[in-house]
Design a protein around this motif. Structure first.
Motif, PDB file in Angstrom:
ATOM      1  N   SER A  21     -21.393   7.757  13.632  1.00 29.64           N
ATOM      2  CA  SER A  21     -20.132   8.443  13.904  1.00 29.64           C
ATOM      3  C   SER A  21     -20.466   9.839  14.397  1.00 29.64           C
ATOM      4  O   SER A  21     -21.339  10.499  13.850  1.00 29.64           O
ATOM      5  N   ASP A  23     -18.826  13.667  15.790  1.00 30.29           N
ATOM      6  CA  ASP A  23     -17.735  14.607  15.991  1.00 30.29           C
ATOM      7  C   ASP A  23     -18.224  15.598  17.033  1.00 30.29           C
ATOM      8  O   ASP A  23     -19.251  16.259  16.827  1.00 30.29           O
ATOM      9  N   TYR A  25     -17.322  18.882  19.316  1.00 34.20           N
ATOM     10  CA  TYR A  25     -16.435  20.050  19.369  1.00 34.20           C
ATOM     11  C   TYR A  25     -16.564  20.695  20.747  1.00 34.20           C
ATOM     12  O   TYR A  25     -17.672  21.027  21.173  1.00 34.20           O
ATOM     13  N   GLN A  42     -15.905  10.595  25.240  1.00 37.82           N
ATOM     14  CA  GLN A  42     -16.125   9.494  24.298  1.00 37.82           C
ATOM     15  C   GLN A  42     -16.934   8.371  24.919  1.00 37.82           C
ATOM     16  O   GLN A  42     -17.913   7.900  24.334  1.00 37.82           O
ATOM     17  N   ASN A  61     -15.362  11.216  17.849  1.00 38.29           N
ATOM     18  CA  ASN A  61     -14.148  12.010  17.682  1.00 38.29           C
ATOM     19  C   ASN A  61     -14.291  13.322  18.454  1.00 38.29           C
ATOM     20  O   ASN A  61     -15.272  14.042  18.273  1.00 38.29           O
ATOM     21  N   HIS A  63     -12.914  17.027  19.190  1.00 35.91           N
ATOM     22  CA  HIS A  63     -12.140  18.118  18.597  1.00 35.91           C
ATOM     23  C   HIS A  63     -12.064  19.253  19.609  1.00 35.91           C
ATOM     24  O   HIS A  63     -13.075  19.899  19.899  1.00 35.91           O
TER      25      HIS A  63
END
Length: 76
Positions: A21, A23, A25, A42, A61, A63
């Motif tokens: 996974s 994340d 930014y 993505q 993900n 952000h």
């Protein structure tokens, strides 16, 4: 949002038995279509991580930490 320091910077990665996974930014440029940019990030990140590592990426993900306005780069 204004005046707050971003929570995260760069990329955070975690791994479990189901896969990886991430994340991510980002700060986007003014007038960039954020949904399309997020989708592009993505898909590119997922395909690159899977091709390089051979591991399954279960989520990426995005952000959005802020928007870079025209001329802001010159102030730094």
């Amino acid at each position: 949002i204004l005046g707050k320091e971003p929570e995260g910077k760069g990329i955070k990665l975690s791994r479990d038995e189901e896969g990886i996974s991430l994340d991510v930014y980002v700060i986007v440029a003014y007038r960039v279509k954020i949904p399309q940019l997020a989708w592009d990030i993505q898909s590119h990140v997922k395909s690159e991580i899977e091709s390089v590592t051979g591991l399954k990426v279960k989520e990426v993900n995005i952000h959005v930490q802020g928007v870079s306005l025209p001329g802001e780069e010159d102030k730094n």
